[in-house]
Design a protein around this motif. Structure first.
Motif, PDB file in Angstrom:
ATOM      1  N   LEU D  66       0.822  -1.203   0.000  1.00  0.00           N
ATOM      2  CA  LEU D  66       0.000   0.000   0.000  1.00  0.00           C
ATOM      3  C   LEU D  66       0.859   1.257   0.000  1.00  0.00           C
ATOM      4  O   LEU D  66       0.439   2.308   0.491  1.00  0.00           O
ATOM      5  N   SER D  67       2.037   1.146  -0.589  1.00  0.00           N
ATOM      6  CA  SER D  67       2.958   2.282  -0.541  1.00  0.00           C
ATOM      7  C   SER D  67       2.440   3.508  -1.284  1.00  0.00           C
ATOM      8  O   SER D  67       2.879   4.627  -1.042  1.00  0.00           O
ATOM      9  N   ALA D  68       1.463   3.302  -2.170  1.00  0.00           N
ATOM     10  CA  ALA D  68       0.912   4.442  -2.916  1.00  0.00           C
ATOM     11  C   ALA D  68      -0.145   5.183  -2.116  1.00  0.00           C
ATOM     12  O   ALA D  68      -0.685   6.176  -2.584  1.00  0.00           O
ATOM     13  N   TRP D  69      -0.440   4.712  -0.898  1.00  0.00           N
ATOM     14  CA  TRP D  69      -1.552   5.235  -0.113  1.00  0.00           C
ATOM     15  C   TRP D  69      -1.115   5.715   1.269  1.00  0.00           C
ATOM     16  O   TRP D  69      -0.150   5.225   1.832  1.00  0.00           O
ATOM     17  N   THR D  70      -1.894   6.645   1.813  1.00  0.00           N
ATOM     18  CA  THR D  70      -1.705   7.082   3.196  1.00  0.00           C
ATOM     19  C   THR D  70      -3.068   7.090   3.886  1.00  0.00           C
ATOM     20  O   THR D  70      -4.099   6.943   3.236  1.00  0.00           O
ATOM     21  N   PRO D  92     -12.055  -1.811   9.771  1.00  0.00           N
ATOM     22  CA  PRO D  92     -13.036  -0.866  10.297  1.00  0.00           C
ATOM     23  C   PRO D  92     -12.486  -0.052  11.463  1.00  0.00           C
ATOM     24  O   PRO D  92     -11.853  -0.612  12.372  1.00  0.00           O
ATOM     25  N   GLY D  93     -12.702   1.234  11.381  1.00  0.00           N
ATOM     26  CA  GLY D  93     -12.225   2.111  12.431  1.00  0.00           C
ATOM     27  C   GLY D  93     -10.871   2.735  12.147  1.00  0.00           C
ATOM     28  O   GLY D  93     -10.465   3.691  12.790  1.00  0.00           O
ATOM     29  N   SER D  94     -10.150   2.179  11.133  1.00  0.00           N
ATOM     30  CA  SER D  94      -8.820   2.720  10.824  1.00  0.00           C
ATOM     31  C   SER D  94      -8.907   4.000   9.993  1.00  0.00           C
ATOM     32  O   SER D  94      -7.935   4.718   9.850  1.00  0.00           O
ATOM     33  N   GLY D  95     -10.056   4.252   9.419  1.00  0.00           N
ATOM     34  CA  GLY D  95     -10.257   5.490   8.654  1.00  0.00           C
ATOM     35  C   GLY D  95     -10.051   5.323   7.164  1.00  0.00           C
ATOM     36  O   GLY D  95      -9.576   4.286   6.685  1.00  0.00           O
ATOM     37  N   ASN D  96     -10.421   6.364   6.439  1.00  0.00           N
ATOM     38  CA  ASN D  96     -10.282   6.368   4.975  1.00  0.00           C
ATOM     39  C   ASN D  96      -8.813   6.383   4.579  1.00  0.00           C
ATOM     40  O   ASN D  96      -7.954   6.801   5.365  1.00  0.00           O
ATOM     41  N   ILE D  97      -8.530   5.938   3.346  1.00  0.00           N
ATOM     42  CA  ILE D  97      -7.159   6.037   2.835  1.00  0.00           C
ATOM     43  C   ILE D  97      -7.166   6.803   1.522  1.00  0.00           C
ATOM     44  O   ILE D  97      -8.188   6.861   0.825  1.00  0.00           O
ATOM     45  N   MET D 235      -9.619   8.767  -2.961  1.00  0.00           N
ATOM     46  CA  MET D 235      -9.844   8.275  -1.605  1.00  0.00           C
ATOM     47  C   MET D 235     -10.727   7.027  -1.620  1.00  0.00           C
ATOM     48  O   MET D 235     -11.628   6.916  -2.437  1.00  0.00           O
ATOM     49  N   LEU D 236     -10.445   6.092  -0.723  1.00  0.00           N
ATOM     50  CA  LEU D 236     -11.321   4.934  -0.506  1.00  0.00           C
ATOM     51  C   LEU D 236     -11.858   5.024   0.914  1.00  0.00           C
ATOM     52  O   LEU D 236     -11.138   5.370   1.842  1.00  0.00           O
ATOM     53  N   GLN D 237     -13.126   4.672   1.066  1.00  0.00           N
ATOM     54  CA  GLN D 237     -13.822   4.945   2.311  1.00  0.00           C
ATOM     55  C   GLN D 237     -13.862   3.747   3.277  1.00  0.00           C
ATOM     56  O   GLN D 237     -14.159   2.630   2.872  1.00  0.00           O
ATOM     57  N   ASP D 238     -13.588   4.033   4.516  1.00  0.00           N
ATOM     58  CA  ASP D 238     -13.857   3.091   5.616  1.00  0.00           C
ATOM     59  C   ASP D 238     -15.237   3.416   6.160  1.00  0.00           C
ATOM     60  O   ASP D 238     -15.425   4.407   6.862  1.00  0.00           O
ATOM     61  N   HIS D 239     -16.217   2.583   5.771  1.00  0.00           N
ATOM     62  CA  HIS D 239     -17.594   2.814   6.250  1.00  0.00           C
ATOM     63  C   HIS D 239     -17.969   1.694   7.214  1.00  0.00           C
ATOM     64  O   HIS D 239     -19.128   1.292   7.311  1.00  0.00           O
ATOM     65  N   SER D 240     -16.932   1.138   7.869  1.00  0.00           N
ATOM     66  CA  SER D 240     -17.094   0.106   8.901  1.00  0.00           C
ATOM     67  C   SER D 240     -17.386  -1.293   8.366  1.00  0.00           C
ATOM     68  O   SER D 240     -17.586  -2.227   9.144  1.00  0.00           O
ATOM     69  N   ASP D 241     -17.419  -1.420   7.008  1.00  0.00           N
ATOM     70  CA  ASP D 241     -17.635  -2.754   6.444  1.00  0.00           C
ATOM     71  C   ASP D 241     -16.337  -3.257   5.809  1.00  0.00           C
ATOM     72  O   ASP D 241     -15.556  -2.476   5.285  1.00  0.00           O
ATOM     73  N   LYS D 242     -16.143  -4.575   5.845  1.00  0.00           N
ATOM     74  CA  LYS D 242     -14.881  -5.155   5.372  1.00  0.00           C
ATOM     75  C   LYS D 242     -14.874  -5.380   3.862  1.00  0.00           C
ATOM     76  O   LYS D 242     -14.905  -6.523   3.384  1.00  0.00           O
TER      77      LYS D 242
END
Lengths: 253, 253, 253, 253
Positions: D66-70, D92-97, D235-242
């Motif tokens: 995932l080096s292209a992402w933060t 889940p819970g780690s936030g958007n990237i 951006m990709l979203q963390d909406h609490s689903d895997k």
């Protein structure tokens, strides 16, 4: 084909908004539900694998027969091209072929390959074309290390726009076009309401994004619209080269 | 210039929505206030009478002097055209003139007349032109009972589009163009983001409605965009005919 | 109505092009004649003076009678508004009026004034509207030093877009709208081919440039297109205020 | 990267046109060469197989790192999502990237799947999203036999437009989005020159064709543009689903 389940949603609302709003650029309070749309969307489209078509597509050639096509010279005659090993190949001199069915706006998938043995150059090498409504051409050509005018190379909207990049594969390899075509619309008096547009992916690479066509393809001179029917056949060109095709399907939009 | 009064609006809301909504295509309840916009609009534009300009316009020629203009050949030289009786007239051979100020998107009003005494025909009769940004021309010509190619007659977007109708007045009568010009925009890399558009009224009659230009005016060959500055002078053409102009104003959009 | 004179042009060409062209970005030689268009343009439009209409316009109200209009409630009933001194004025409570004739794309000129005596404020002051096809409204309001939501002030495309500037004159003064309306087009299956567009000048000042409407005017909620006939009457609104109108004409585009 | 071969074309022309042309709608003679374009087209794009990317693409995730992402919350922190078996899955819970690199106009390919084990319904089932420039969302959701508002189902331009059809696969199956995104452009003064547009294929099926966005995605209220940089992260979203992702690549347009 499965259809949207009727759904019942019971929303019990009890909203009390109250307050003083000092407005310059302000409004009554918005709630998220106000921007939800509930018009049902057709969910009849089933998944598909490479080589297959979406469930709502019309398969124009699945590798077995040309029953969906006729000769363009005489639409009472069957298409005289050759089927072999799941592909259909131009028989030079037999003429163009066209679909029996007529189409307006479509998503078209088509796979093609030019002869592995290189013969000729420029426009004389691996030439054919996909003509939406019989008159709006996306060019087929062997453009693998083959120079010609750029608005005449593979993927060009012939003599109107060059592809954004050359995504050609080598001769003998299967290539694909994914074309979104918006047919032009004419008023009752023949005037143009809306021109034709094309979006094209060549081998998965975007080469045109909703490009507005100036009119039907023209070999000499400038294109110009003349009114025509809302739906017309899709045509494939016999340009004397043995181009092969497979897996041709279309979704009506 | 007067500005929007700050306004205070006190809205006391006490809405109680309650009910069962059986949704297929349904939503929470809308109220009229939700679609009201309150972004203030500039109200600085004062009324004007014929021969005058709106209060937010730049008067490029009000009948008295050509201080807003220079020679196009040499922008340090004054415009060498002749002022007489509230109008300015081409001095054949003196060259084109252009505004000192540069413009992007504008609403342009300009009045012009061709010589009352007819001399020549076709493109050789009463020829001049208004060039937005110096390169996008609306043609001036005596097109009163004078045949020429239609995309070169009065009001044409020269060699790109004929006017929808010929609204020309007789030679020697004052005519007007009201032009809405949207300048093209280019990305940092020089690619076109947005083409130029023109809407034109000739003597109050619509002759083009937001027509998309193919590029700058070209006498020979097809127009093609090349990147240029966001703002450029407006130019008037010396085409060897004694065209007169008056009441020229522009609003920046 | 006069038509384009048939013209005979005798062109004697004797061109000899010869040479070697080393092309990267090059072509055969262009000559100026290739980009001349000769499709005749209708030149039936005669000049007009303020207060008059172009020769190809339909005069909907020239100051004398309302024969071109009916009541909207009952199109067999005459329009019940009052004519006086070359103008027609809303009779509050008599209802909206609409043209007997139906229109699609038009250029519409209309002059109006709000009562000189100010009564009420916001939407309650000098309110009426011009409804293209009966459902696409350009708002009439006394917006001279009168605050309201900006997408509801004079010249707004009601509840869709505020005018770019407020070009209102004082109450009691005649004002004008020059509207270019492109009617929406629907496919046989009811889907939208092309949305409606409006360009509006208010007192000669551009306030909307080919704005794309989201649908018919809606007081509550968001606009949405529903298919309708290609041509429909133009409507003027009785909003209980004594708005006057004069010199209403329309050109079919 | 290979470039267009320089090519030499030798054209020997010797054309003699002579004759009388009686023109109404006529011209000098056209020859085919006049509409040939010779601007070279970049031919650097090599073929690719499923699971791979075109040669001119930037691989944002190829299954290994995932080096292209933060993290979006803190762009100095690495993206905290889990990599397993060639896919990356939301923690889940780690936030958007978001991507380290910033993008304007792109062709984006992304594959995703929702959990095979169904848990929750409506917006609570398999929810995530792909945000172009961090603010323009294409919705990810498990829309397999799962009702929600249609402009919030899988493939919707969230709360702006429902997909044309529901092309969803079953939970646990890999799905794809092919997105063409045209970034909005703003003038120096912050006004909008050109809105954002999206064309989207879901599992190869067209669901949006160059749809004009009304502004950035908004959960409550109506979208509205505000000026921003020309290039911004995806951006990709963390909406609490895997939700899992694989094979993410982008071509700059």
């Amino acid at each position: 084909m499965k259809h949207v389940k009727t759904f019942i949603i019971t929303v019990i609302l009890s909203i009390t908004l109250s307050g003083f709003i000092t407005a310059q650029e302000s409004e009554t309070e918005w709630v998220p539900e106000l921007t939800e749309g509930w018009t049902p969307v057709d969910d009849s489209v089933q998944t598909f694998s490479p080589g297959e078509a979406p469930s709502d597509a019309i398969h124009l050639f699945d590798g077995t027969d040309l029953s969906a096509w006729t000769s363009t010279n005489d639409d009472r005659r069957d298409a005289g091209w050759a089927i072999d090993d799941g592909a259909v190949t131009v028989v030079p001199g037999s003429g163009n072929i066209q679909t029996r069915r007529r189409f307006g706006d479509v998503q078209l998938h088509i796979e093609w390959k030019t002869p592995e043995m290189i013969d000729g150059d420029g426009q004389g090498r691996g030439n054919s074309g996909v003509f939406l409504q019989g008159i709006y051409e996306v060019q087929i050509l062997d453009s693998w290390q083959n120079s010609t005018y750029s608005n005449g190379q593979a993927g060009s909207i012939y003599k109107q726009k060059a592809p954004d990049v050359n995504a050609s594969k080598a001769p003998g390899e299967w290539q694909s076009f994914d074309i979104i075509f918006e047919a032009p619309r004419f008023d009752d008096d023949g005037s143009l309401i809306k021109p034709a547009y094309m979006t094209v992916h060549h081998n998965g690479v975007l080469i045109h994004h909703r490009y507005e066509l100036d009119g039907p393809t023209k070999y000499i001179g400038l294109p110009e619209y003349t009114p025509h029917a809302e739906k017309l056949p899709i045509m494939l060109q016999d340009h004397s080269d043995k181009i092969s095709f497979r897996n041709i399907w279309v979704r009506e939009l």
